[in-house]
Scaffold this motif. Structure first.
Motif, PDB file in Angstrom:
ATOM      1  N   UNK A  34       0.832  -1.213   0.000  1.00 13.35           N
ATOM      2  CA  UNK A  34       0.000   0.000   0.000  1.00 13.35           C
ATOM      3  C   UNK A  34       0.862   1.257   0.000  1.00 13.35           C
ATOM      4  N   UNK A  66       1.755   3.984  -9.558  1.00  9.73           N
ATOM      5  CA  UNK A  66       1.693   4.522  -8.194  1.00  9.73           C
ATOM      6  C   UNK A  66       0.264   4.477  -7.661  1.00  9.73           C
ATOM      7  N   UNK A  67      -0.676   4.759  -8.546  1.00 10.17           N
ATOM      8  CA  UNK A  67      -2.079   4.803  -8.131  1.00 10.17           C
ATOM      9  C   UNK A  67      -2.555   3.451  -7.590  1.00 10.17           C
ATOM     10  N   UNK A  94      -0.986   1.385  -5.625  1.00  7.42           N
ATOM     11  CA  UNK A  94      -0.721   1.314  -4.180  1.00  7.42           C
ATOM     12  C   UNK A  94      -1.684   2.205  -3.403  1.00  7.42           C
ATOM     13  N   UNK A  95      -2.039   3.345  -3.973  1.00 10.22           N
ATOM     14  CA  UNK A  95      -3.038   4.203  -3.334  1.00 10.22           C
ATOM     15  C   UNK A  95      -4.389   3.485  -3.254  1.00 10.22           C
ATOM     16  N   UNK A  96      -4.779   2.803  -4.323  1.00 14.28           N
ATOM     17  CA  UNK A  96      -6.061   2.079  -4.303  1.00 14.28           C
ATOM     18  C   UNK A  96      -6.017   0.934  -3.284  1.00 14.28           C
ATOM     19  N   UNK A 149      -4.259   1.061  -0.529  1.00 11.90           N
ATOM     20  CA  UNK A 149      -4.392   1.774   0.755  1.00 11.90           C
ATOM     21  C   UNK A 149      -5.858   2.110   1.026  1.00 11.90           C
ATOM     22  N   UNK A 150      -6.559   2.552  -0.010  1.00 11.91           N
ATOM     23  CA  UNK A 150      -7.984   2.878   0.139  1.00 11.91           C
ATOM     24  C   UNK A 150      -8.783   1.605   0.434  1.00 11.91           C
TER      25      UNK A 150
END
Lengths: 231, 231
Positions: B111, B196-197, B199-201, B203-204
């Protein structure tokens, strides 16, 4: 509003993104202090904004005076001025939240992702400032063009990155105050995603002739207010 | 469908993301060859997929045989296997489009955005292969969980990056075949944003207990099928 009225400094607040955020935050009931290298220019811009808002929500000052007067400081200067501006106001940031909206665009190829070697422009600032300032990355993907048009809602979600969850939560509240859904998007290094995405959105704007593409996060049942299919 | 039926190799096609894409592409009318290090395993997975689809759309082979048989090659292996798999099939890629879905996740902190020093995992592959292979980055943000559930539409757009616009257009057509809106998102280095997005998703997904967050691009009048306000 979801948070009490705050005094928010917007460093670089006479620019496109900064003035859009200033207008929206002023409209939401916060007190905004535009920061600029030129206090007179900031005061003039604030006067225009108050005219548009119909009340005195916005004032102007030097960047240092704005940061000193604020509960929360927001940085909206161009990438080339990011580091110097932070150094300039550093003493005034101690103990505060710094919301950094910086996108590491490298002209002329602003539609090309060019993240710094450290991975993220905002993470560099957190490393510079250390633990005494809680840096939160946000608003990189929100079109200045859309923000400045107060007649329209902004169709864009906000990715909020930072190492302190409580600080992220405060920024999510500010975003909600101006009508934007914001998401906890992980630690400060995850700002790389939001920063890179801005160049992609610029590329999409150019290709599809859009004045301001944005993003929405999908598939989060809690936010979409509906039960997950099959859940 | 928006493109003629193609033979598409999916290297790593027995994995979560690869099998989701295989099912959707098979359902759309394309011929799919699952590639694996273990041809028998690929054949077994293909048999299961054909059962689910109700027709023989999918076959299994070694990665090299799959790449050799295909019009277009798709790479869906874990990041740790990306480079070796490309080297293994390199001869079979010449003159073809390679759709690379790789996300540079570094376990255990998946994440957390951890892009490679070169900026993007997919851009590294384009540099490795040179001009004789047109590498296109796509599908990084599409949840495997969502892809595999054929009863539901996938609520996620696709960012398509690559240095060759015609190759990007073909990949956008394939995405449309499986019901996904895909966007020209710039040159191959812009793949950093999609990588990169992810890992953000993740995390979300962790924070909001979502089985598969995704993204939508907003504010593109041409795609939203409506005139721009005030235009």
């Amino acid at each position: 509003m979801t948070s009490r009225p705050l005094t928010i400094a917007i460093l670089g607040g006479t620019g496109q993104e900064g003035s859009g955020l200033a207008l929206r935050l002023g409209k939401a009931g916060h007190r905004v202090v535009l920061g600029s290298r030129d206090a007179a220019r900031a005061a003039a811009a604030a006067g225009e904004m108050n005219g548009a808002l119909g009340r005195d929500a916005v004032s102007g000052a030097t960047n240092m005076a704005a940061a000193g007067a604020a509960d929360i400081v927001m940085l909206t200067v161009p990438y080339a001025a990011q580091h110097a501006t932070v150094e300039e106001v550093r003493e005034a940031l101690r103990g505060k939240i710094l919301i950094d909206t910086t996108v590491p665009l490298v002209p002329p190829k602003v539609a090309r992702v060019q993240l710094p070697p450290e991975g993220s422009a905002v993470a560099v600032i957190q490393a510079l400032l250390g633990a005494e300032v809680r840096v939160v990355s946000a608003f990189q993907n929100v079109s200045a063009h859309r923000l400045r048009d107060l007649e329209q809602e902004v169709d864009c979600d906000v990715l909020v990155c930072g190492d302190d969850a409580a600080a992220r939560e405060i920024v999510i509240g500010l975003a909600a105050d101006i009508g934007l859904s914001a998401y906890h998007a992980g630690p400060i290094c995850n700002s790389a995603a939001a920063e890179a995405l801005t160049s992609v959105l610029i590329a999409i704007n150019m290709r599809y002739k859009s004045p301001g593409a944005g993003i929405r996060i999908t598939g989060v049942p809690e936010r979409e207010g509906k039960p997950e299919p099959g859940a």
